[in-house]
Write a protein that holds these residues in place. Sequence first.
Motif, PDB file in Angstrom:
ATOM      1  N   SER A  91       0.826  -1.210   0.000  1.00 42.26           N
ATOM      2  CA  SER A  91       0.000   0.000   0.000  1.00 42.26           C
ATOM      3  C   SER A  91       0.856   1.253   0.000  1.00 42.26           C
ATOM      4  N   TRP A  92       0.345   2.295  -0.610  1.00 39.58           N
ATOM      5  CA  TRP A  92       1.058   3.578  -0.677  1.00 39.58           C
ATOM      6  C   TRP A  92       1.506   4.006   0.712  1.00 39.58           C
ATOM      7  N   GLY A  93       0.582   3.888   1.677  1.00 38.71           N
ATOM      8  CA  GLY A  93       0.884   4.355   3.037  1.00 38.71           C
ATOM      9  C   GLY A  93       1.879   3.472   3.773  1.00 38.71           C
TER      10      GLY A  93
ATOM     11  N   GLY B 191       8.678  20.742 -11.779  1.00 32.05           N
ATOM     12  CA  GLY B 191       8.030  20.577 -13.093  1.00 32.05           C
ATOM     13  C   GLY B 191       6.679  21.261 -13.126  1.00 32.05           C
ATOM     14  N   TYR B 192       5.920  21.136 -12.046  1.00 28.82           N
ATOM     15  CA  TYR B 192       4.599  21.787 -11.998  1.00 28.82           C
ATOM     16  C   TYR B 192       4.777  23.302 -11.949  1.00 28.82           C
ATOM     17  N   HIS B 193       5.735  23.741 -11.125  1.00 30.36           N
ATOM     18  CA  HIS B 193       5.987  25.171 -10.960  1.00 30.36           C
ATOM     19  C   HIS B 193       6.271  25.832 -12.326  1.00 30.36           C
TER      20      HIS B 193
ATOM     21  N   VAL C  38      -7.360  15.195  -8.081  1.00 26.82           N
ATOM     22  CA  VAL C  38      -7.500  13.861  -7.481  1.00 26.82           C
ATOM     23  C   VAL C  38      -6.135  13.169  -7.427  1.00 26.82           C
ATOM     24  N   GLY C  39      -5.875  12.445  -6.319  1.00 23.60           N
ATOM     25  CA  GLY C  39      -4.547  11.860  -6.115  1.00 23.60           C
ATOM     26  C   GLY C  39      -3.543  12.981  -5.905  1.00 23.60           C
ATOM     27  N   CYS C  40      -3.970  14.006  -5.147  1.00 19.20           N
ATOM     28  CA  CYS C  40      -3.218  15.280  -5.077  1.00 19.20           C
ATOM     29  C   CYS C  40      -1.957  15.182  -4.237  1.00 19.20           C
ATOM     30  N   GLY C  41      -1.782  14.094  -3.474  1.00 16.97           N
ATOM     31  CA  GLY C  41      -0.572  13.969  -2.658  1.00 16.97           C
ATOM     32  C   GLY C  41      -0.423  15.155  -1.716  1.00 16.97           C
ATOM     33  N   HIS C  42       0.742  15.760  -1.712  1.00 10.78           N
ATOM     34  CA  HIS C  42       1.002  16.894  -0.818  1.00 10.78           C
ATOM     35  C   HIS C  42       0.420  18.211  -1.340  1.00 10.78           C
TER      36      HIS C  42
ATOM     37  N   TYR D  84      -8.253  15.702  -3.489  1.00 14.95           N
ATOM     38  CA  TYR D  84      -8.608  14.406  -2.889  1.00 14.95           C
ATOM     39  C   TYR D  84      -7.415  13.468  -2.986  1.00 14.95           C
ATOM     40  N   ASP D  85      -7.201  12.698  -1.927  1.00 13.94           N
ATOM     41  CA  ASP D  85      -6.194  11.639  -1.964  1.00 13.94           C
ATOM     42  C   ASP D  85      -6.615  10.619  -0.909  1.00 13.94           C
ATOM     43  N   PHE D  86      -6.280   9.360  -1.152  1.00 15.29           N
ATOM     44  CA  PHE D  86      -6.695   8.341  -0.166  1.00 15.29           C
ATOM     45  C   PHE D  86      -5.679   8.189   0.964  1.00 15.29           C
ATOM     46  N   HIS D  87      -4.599   8.986   0.947  1.00 12.94           N
ATOM     47  CA  HIS D  87      -3.534   8.854   1.944  1.00 12.94           C
ATOM     48  C   HIS D  87      -3.661   9.983   2.970  1.00 12.94           C
TER      49      HIS D  87
ATOM     50  N   ALA E  36     -10.174  10.820   0.198  1.00 14.98           N
ATOM     51  CA  ALA E  36     -11.170  10.096  -0.614  1.00 14.98           C
ATOM     52  C   ALA E  36     -10.444   9.339  -1.717  1.00 14.98           C
ATOM     53  N   THR E  37     -11.020   8.237  -2.140  1.00 16.40           N
ATOM     54  CA  THR E  37     -10.419   7.499  -3.255  1.00 16.40           C
ATOM     55  C   THR E  37     -10.894   8.109  -4.572  1.00 16.40           C
ATOM     56  N   ALA E  38     -10.156   7.758  -5.626  1.00 17.11           N
ATOM     57  CA  ALA E  38     -10.463   8.300  -6.953  1.00 17.11           C
ATOM     58  C   ALA E  38     -11.800   7.773  -7.476  1.00 17.11           C
ATOM     59  N   LYS E  39     -12.272   6.668  -6.940  1.00 21.22           N
ATOM     60  CA  LYS E  39     -13.544   6.109  -7.416  1.00 21.22           C
ATOM     61  C   LYS E  39     -14.736   6.572  -6.585  1.00 21.22           C
TER      62      LYS E  39
ATOM     63  N   PHE F 192      -5.554  14.946 -12.672  1.00 20.40           N
ATOM     64  CA  PHE F 192      -4.826  13.795 -12.102  1.00 20.40           C
ATOM     65  C   PHE F 192      -3.352  14.007 -12.448  1.00 20.40           C
ATOM     66  N   PHE F 193      -2.530  14.260 -11.448  1.00 18.53           N
ATOM     67  CA  PHE F 193      -1.098  14.455 -11.702  1.00 18.53           C
ATOM     68  C   PHE F 193      -0.324  13.208 -11.274  1.00 18.53           C
ATOM     69  N   ASP F 194       0.284  12.561 -12.246  1.00 18.79           N
ATOM     70  CA  ASP F 194       1.163  11.420 -11.980  1.00 18.79           C
ATOM     71  C   ASP F 194       0.563  10.423 -10.998  1.00 18.79           C
ATOM     72  N   CYS F 195      -0.690  10.100 -11.160  1.00 22.85           N
ATOM     73  CA  CYS F 195      -1.307   9.152 -10.221  1.00 22.85           C
ATOM     74  C   CYS F 195      -2.229   8.136 -10.886  1.00 22.85           C
ATOM     75  N   LEU F 196      -2.704   8.374 -12.111  1.00 22.67           N
ATOM     76  CA  LEU F 196      -3.654   7.423 -12.707  1.00 22.67           C
ATOM     77  C   LEU F 196      -3.033   6.028 -12.775  1.00 22.67           C
ATOM     78  N   HIS F 197      -1.746   5.974 -13.159  1.00 23.98           N
ATOM     79  CA  HIS F 197      -1.107   4.657 -13.303  1.00 23.98           C
ATOM     80  C   HIS F 197      -0.883   3.971 -11.964  1.00 23.98           C
ATOM     81  N   ASP F 198      -0.947   4.729 -10.846  1.00 25.02           N
ATOM     82  CA  ASP F 198      -0.769   4.134  -9.513  1.00 25.02           C
ATOM     83  C   ASP F 198      -2.055   3.496  -9.004  1.00 25.02           C
ATOM     84  N   MET F 199      -3.155   3.804  -9.635  1.00 26.75           N
ATOM     85  CA  MET F 199      -4.446   3.365  -9.095  1.00 26.75           C
ATOM     86  C   MET F 199      -4.730   1.912  -9.434  1.00 26.75           C
TER      87      MET F 199
ATOM     88  N   ALA G 227      -1.892  -3.358  -4.612  1.00 22.10           N
ATOM     89  CA  ALA G 227      -2.462  -3.384  -3.259  1.00 22.10           C
ATOM     90  C   ALA G 227      -3.926  -2.949  -3.254  1.00 22.10           C
ATOM     91  N   GLN G 228      -4.422  -2.497  -4.415  1.00 22.42           N
ATOM     92  CA  GLN G 228      -5.803  -1.993  -4.478  1.00 22.42           C
ATOM     93  C   GLN G 228      -6.692  -2.952  -5.266  1.00 22.42           C
ATOM     94  N   GLU G 229      -8.010  -2.692  -5.203  1.00 16.86           N
ATOM     95  CA  GLU G 229      -8.932  -3.558  -5.947  1.00 16.86           C
ATOM     96  C   GLU G 229      -8.635  -3.488  -7.453  1.00 16.86           C
TER      97      GLU G 229
END
Length: 370
Positions: A149-151, A168-170, A197-201, A220-223, A248-251, A263-270, A326-328
Motif C-alpha cells: 500500500s502507498w501508506g 516541473g509543476y511550478h 485527485v490523487g493530489c498527494g502533498h 482528494y487523496d486516499f492517503h 477520498a479514493t479516486a472512485k 490527475f497528476f502522476d497518479c492514474l497509473h498508480d491506481m 495493493a488496491q482492488e
Amino acid sequence: MLITRPHRAAGQHSLGEERVVDNTKLHQFVGQMLSDLGGAVSVALVRMGDALGLYKTLHAQGPMTVPELAAAAGVNERYLREWAAHHAASNYLSYDPATQKFALPEEQAMVFAIDDSPVNMLGAFDGIVAWLGNQEKVQPAFKNGGGVSWGDQTACLFCAVARFFRPGYHHNLIGNWLPALDGVVAKLQRGAKVADVGCGHGWSTVLMAKAFPNSEFVGYDFHPSSIEHAQTHASEHGVAGHTRFEVATAKEYPGSGFDLVTFFDCLHDMGDPAGAAAHVRQSLKPDGSWMVVEPMAGDRLEDNLNPIGRLYYGASTMVCVPTSLAQEVGAALGAQAGEAKLREVITAGGFRSVRRATETPFNMVLEARP
Ligand SMILES: C[S@@+](CC[C@H](N)C(=O)[O-])C[C@H]1O[C@@H](n2cnc3c(N)ncnc32)[C@H](O)[C@@H]1O
C-alpha cells in the motif's frame, strides 16, 4: 584478446557451443557498472550536501577551499574533504588544483542548489532512498504477487515525490499545461469548480489556487498524512480560503458539477484506473475537462529503453506497481504505460475524446472530454 569460459556453467544447460566473452564489450560494461555504482554511492553524499547546506553555501559564496567551506557551512573539515573529493570526481563540483578551491558550476547549481529550477533533482535522490527501503516489502511481493500500500512504503516517499514533481509543476502547469486545454483558463479566470485527485502533498492544487483566486479547489487523496501536508501547504501559501483537501479514493470522491478534474502522476498508480475514469466522467459538467498528467513514455518497451525509461521502470517496480496491486482490480499500468494504454482506460470510463494536449521531456498531458 578473447576470454573463453566453459560452455556448461553450474546449473546451465549446454548450448552446444563454447560461450565467448568479447573483451571490449566486457570492458565497456564494467565501465558502465563503475559509473552506475558511482551514481549509487552519490545518493547519500548528495542528500548530505543538500541537508548540510553545502550546495547553497558554495552557490552563494563562490569557489572555496575545504577549510573555507567547512567554516562557512559549520561542518567538520575532514569529512568535508572526502565529500568534496567525491564530488569533484563525479563532475558535481569543479576543482582548481592551483588554488585548491572547489566550485559549484552554474549548471550543477540548477540541479543541486536552486529550489525552483526546472531541473532541480534533489527530490529524486530522496526518492531513491525510499525505493531502496521498499526492497524488503517488494521482494516478497515478487514471490506472492501481492501489493504494498502507498501508506506502507518506507521513508518519506510522499515527501520525496512531492519534492521531485514540484519544480516541473511550478514551471509548466500554469504557463503551459492549463493553456493547452480547450477553454479551461478562461473558465478558471471567471470562477470554476476544480477537483485535483490523487493530489498527494497538494503542490499542484496550491499552484492552481494561487493563479486562479476566483475558482474553488478541492484536493482528494486516499492517503491521510498527504492530505494533512496539503492542508498545511494551502494555509502557508494563503489559499486556504478557496481550497480544501479531503481523504477520498479516486472512485468515490464526493461532489459533482466540476469544470475541471486533474490527475497528476497518479492514474497509473491506481488499482482500478478505468473505474476512476468512470467516476471522473460522472463528476464532471457535460462540458467539463479531465486533465491527466502522466510520465512521458512510448507505447512499446523498445521506445522506452532510454534514461527516462530506466528511471521510471525502476520507480515503477519499487512503488507504482506495488501500489496498484495493493488496491482492488490491481490493473498495475506501470509508470511507463504509454498513451495507447492510457487512452484505453480513459475511454473505458466513458470519455468520448482524448487528445495529447502538450508534453515535456518528462510528462505527457492528456485532455479527455465527456
Ligand atoms: C506519485 S503520487 C503523485 C502525487 C501528486 N499528484 C503529485 O503529483 O505530487 C500518487 C498519488 O496517488 C494517490 N493514490 C493512489 N491511488 C489512489 C486512489 N485509488 N485514490 C486516491 N488516491 C490515490 C497516492 O496516495 C499518491 O498521493
